[in-house]
Design an enzyme around this catalytic site. Structure first.
Site, PDB file in Angstrom:
ATOM      1  N   HIS A  76      38.041  95.525 -11.043  1.00 31.68           N
ATOM      2  CA  HIS A  76      38.607  95.604 -12.422  1.00 31.68           C
ATOM      3  C   HIS A  76      39.909  94.690 -12.639  1.00 31.68           C
ATOM      4  O   HIS A  76      40.714  94.753 -12.008  1.00 31.68           O
ATOM      5  CB  HIS A  76      38.874  96.822 -12.794  1.00 31.68           C
ATOM      6  CG  HIS A  76      39.425  96.831 -14.336  1.00 31.68           C
ATOM      7  ND1 HIS A  76      40.850  97.427 -14.374  1.00 31.68           N
ATOM      8  CD2 HIS A  76      39.141  96.554 -15.463  1.00 31.68           C
ATOM      9  CE1 HIS A  76      40.944  97.275 -15.833  1.00 31.68           C
ATOM     10  NE2 HIS A  76      39.737  96.847 -16.492  1.00 31.68           N
ATOM     11  N   SER A  77      39.858  93.826 -13.527  1.00 34.70           N
ATOM     12  CA  SER A  77      41.025  93.024 -14.002  1.00 34.70           C
ATOM     13  C   SER A  77      41.533  91.951 -12.694  1.00 34.70           C
ATOM     14  O   SER A  77      40.730  91.279 -12.174  1.00 34.70           O
ATOM     15  CB  SER A  77      41.904  93.848 -14.594  1.00 34.70           C
ATOM     16  OG  SER A  77      42.764  93.054 -15.081  1.00 34.70           O
ATOM     17  N   TYR A  78      42.545  92.339 -12.247  1.00 30.22           N
ATOM     18  CA  TYR A  78      42.970  91.626 -11.127  1.00 30.22           C
ATOM     19  C   TYR A  78      42.138  91.919  -9.797  1.00 30.22           C
ATOM     20  O   TYR A  78      42.000  91.273  -8.931  1.00 30.22           O
ATOM     21  CB  TYR A  78      44.477  92.013 -10.975  1.00 30.22           C
ATOM     22  CG  TYR A  78      45.176  91.670  -9.519  1.00 30.22           C
ATOM     23  CD1 TYR A  78      45.190  90.599  -8.889  1.00 30.22           C
ATOM     24  CD2 TYR A  78      45.095  92.954  -8.652  1.00 30.22           C
ATOM     25  CE1 TYR A  78      45.743  90.474  -7.756  1.00 30.22           C
ATOM     26  CE2 TYR A  78      45.814  92.721  -7.189  1.00 30.22           C
ATOM     27  CZ  TYR A  78      46.078  91.501  -6.758  1.00 30.22           C
ATOM     28  OH  TYR A  78      46.252  91.315  -5.484  1.00 30.22           O
TER      29      TYR A  78
END
Length: 238
Positions: A76-78
């Site tokens: 998720h995300s980073y």
């Protein structure tokens, strides 16, 4: 039964996956949600030396020491940066890569290369003002359109992120290209998202894609929908 390794994004920890983790376990799957070095319950070990490679090692070593194979690896995300690095070193252990509203790096890129300039400069300014030049304070949950019920809790749970994790450039020499099942889930209901370009990059690569209408923290806003999507993707062509 599938084996999931779910990698959280910046400022978060294993805690953010609790709802999805429980739902997957209830359906008989194996689930691992490592907390990356320096954040959440690992925040006592926060240091300027923690970079993207350290986080790649965190997840790769989990896979090695738990002797996992055919992993459904979701970032998720980073965490998208992290799973790309893991795919570089352990492509033979991974059955599928899932980027959940995540950064999708090319060889030689860092997360900061994909951020709009104003976002990048804001993070650097915050690190200089509040984090001795190397810690980035958490961004308020409201910015990510986290649902109103969870915002205060998320703000309490989030911890500073080492700046080096955003600045270190990834080295990809073909490991991820050995993985044939790749999918991008786009969170389509938050203003100012920097992930539209990564979503377009995934589509340009010919990956499968889907959208979930919610804020950035899909595992908190739409845990049931995300659980169903993860199980569907684990079963596809499997």
């Amino acid at each position: 039964m599938a084996t999931f390794v779910l990698v959280h994004g910046a400022w978060h920890g294993s805690w953010c996956w609790a709802r999805v983790r429980c739902a997957l376990l209830d359906q008989g799957h194996r689930v691992f949600t490592p907390t990356l070095s320096g954040v959440a319950e690992q925040s006592h070990a926060l240091s300027p030396d923690i970079d993207l490679q350290r986080h790649v090692d965190d997840v790769a070593n989990l896979i090695r020491w738990e002797e996992l194979d055919s992993v459904i690896l979701c970032g998720h995300s980073y965490g998208g940066c992290v799973i790309s690095g893991v795919a570089e070193v352990l492509p033979d252990r991974i059955a599928a890569l899932i980027y959940l509203d995540a950064f999708l790096l090319e060889d030689g890129e860092s997360l900061h290369d994909l951020l709009p300039a104003e976002h990048r400069e804001m993070q650097l300014s915050l690190a200089n003002e509040f984090g001795e030049g190397w810690r980035v304070p958490p961004i308020p949950a409201e910015v990510f359109n986290v649902n109103a019920m969870d915002r205060d809790w998320v703000d309490r749970q989030c911890t500073p992120q080492p700046l080096a994790t955003f600045q270190q450039r990834i080295q990809l020499k073909g490991g991820p290209s050995q993985i044939s099942r790749n999918h991008f889930i786009y969170a389509s209901d938050w203003e100012g998202t920097p992930f539209a370009a990564c979503y377009d990059r995934a589509k340009a690569r010919g990956w499968t894609t889907s959208e979930i209408a919610c804020g950035h923290d899909v595992m908190l806003d739409r845990p049931d929908a995300l659980t169903s999507e993860l199980i569907r993707l684990a079963s596809a062509n499997g």
